[in-house]
Motif scaffolding. Structure first.
Motif, short mmCIF file in Angstrom:
data_model
loop_
_atom_site.label_atom_id
_atom_site.label_comp_id
_atom_site.label_asym_id
_atom_site.label_seq_id
_atom_site.Cartn_x
_atom_site.Cartn_y
_atom_site.Cartn_z
N SER A 84 0.83 -1.21 0.00
CA SER A 84 0.00 0.00 0.00
C SER A 84 0.86 1.25 0.00
CB SER A 84 -0.94 0.01 1.21
OG SER A 84 -1.85 -1.05 1.13
N ALA A 85 1.97 1.22 0.75
CA ALA A 85 2.89 2.36 0.77
C ALA A 85 3.55 2.50 -0.59
CB ALA A 85 3.93 2.17 1.87
N ALA A 86 3.98 1.39 -1.17
CA ALA A 86 4.61 1.43 -2.50
C ALA A 86 3.63 1.97 -3.53
CB ALA A 86 5.08 0.04 -2.90
N LYS A 87 2.38 1.55 -3.45
CA LYS A 87 1.37 2.03 -4.39
C LYS A 87 1.12 3.52 -4.22
CE LYS A 87 -3.25 0.90 -6.07
NZ LYS A 87 -4.47 0.14 -5.75
N ALA A 88 1.18 4.02 -2.99
CA ALA A 88 1.00 5.45 -2.75
C ALA A 88 2.13 6.25 -3.41
CB ALA A 88 0.95 5.74 -1.25
N VAL A 89 3.35 5.72 -3.37
CA VAL A 89 4.47 6.40 -4.01
C VAL A 89 4.31 6.34 -5.53
CG1 VAL A 89 6.98 6.48 -4.30
CG2 VAL A 89 6.01 5.96 -2.06
N LEU A 90 3.93 5.18 -6.05
CA LEU A 90 3.66 5.07 -7.49
C LEU A 90 2.61 6.08 -7.93
CD1 LEU A 90 3.72 1.22 -8.08
CD2 LEU A 90 4.85 2.89 -9.54
N GLN A 91 1.55 6.22 -7.14
CA GLN A 91 0.48 7.16 -7.49
C GLN A 91 0.97 8.59 -7.43
OE1 GLN A 91 -2.85 6.04 -8.50
NE2 GLN A 91 -2.46 8.05 -9.41
N ALA A 92 1.82 8.89 -6.45
CA ALA A 92 2.38 10.24 -6.34
C ALA A 92 3.22 10.58 -7.57
CB ALA A 92 3.22 10.36 -5.06
N VAL A 93 4.01 9.64 -8.04
CA VAL A 93 4.80 9.86 -9.24
C VAL A 93 3.87 10.03 -10.45
CG1 VAL A 93 6.53 8.89 -10.82
CG2 VAL A 93 6.81 8.63 -8.35
N ALA A 94 2.86 9.20 -10.53
CA ALA A 94 1.91 9.30 -11.65
C ALA A 94 1.20 10.66 -11.65
CB ALA A 94 0.89 8.17 -11.58
#
Length: 186
Positions: A84-94
């Protein structure tokens, strides 16, 4: 005996169905961003009980901060919130792709950015502080695993898609979600 526990990167896997959909993404690639932004809707359409979604990170050297960003995403996956943390970072980059990329892969404001500037932006936009695991040398094992898995499957660019272990060269980020769903469900 070491007092530092070994880092464990939470696999970037959602769903638990028999049909496997694997996506190889470079986080700052505009086509990878387009694909990433469709994954939640795809999982909802097909159903978590009918498919397993796996994200693999495909660092690419022409995206000049790719290595730093991939390392931070995987560092985030070692935190208690894991994927979930990794996905939040991916979403922030996106959501803020231009803050992490160069114009034409070689120019623009990010020419003056340092790796620490990039890390500060990742933390600011995602709300995830992954600095401690980012600084651990053993994190490279997770990074190398993603790289090796991609190479073993002949993956060189992003986004690339696999269905049930087979590369699908004719699936693209511009495809409709319903098209992906049909391919996954066979």
């Amino acid at each position: 005996m070491s007092t530092n526990p070994t880092l464990h990167a939470d696999p970037l896997v959602w769903g638990h169905g028999q049909n496997l959909f694997e996506v190889f993404l470079e986080p700052t690639c505009p086509f990878s961003v387009r694909a990433f932004n469709k994954l939640d809707a795809l999982l909802a359409e097909v159903g978590e009980e009918n498919m397993t979604l796996k994200i693999h990170l495909q660092s690419q050297p022409w995206h000049l901060y790719s290595g730093v960003i991939v390392r931070y995403i995987l560092a985030a996956s070692t935190l208690p919130a894991g994927k979930s943390a990794a996905k939040a970072v991916l979403q922030a980059v996106a959501d803020h792709r231009e803050e992490f990329e160069f114009a034409g892969h070689c120019a623009g404001p990010n020419m003056d950015a340092t790796p620490n500037d990039i890390i500060n932006r990742l933390e600011q936009y995602s709300g995830i502080n992954a600095r401690e695991p980012f600084a651990q040398p053993e994190l490279q094992n997770a990074i190398k695993w993603h790289c090796k898995y991609s190479r073993q499957n002949g993956i060189h660019v992003s986004p690339t898609f696999m269905v049930n272990g087979l590369v699908q060269a004719d699936i693209g980020s511009g495809d409709e979600i319903s098209s992906w769903a049909k391919r996954i469900q066979g």
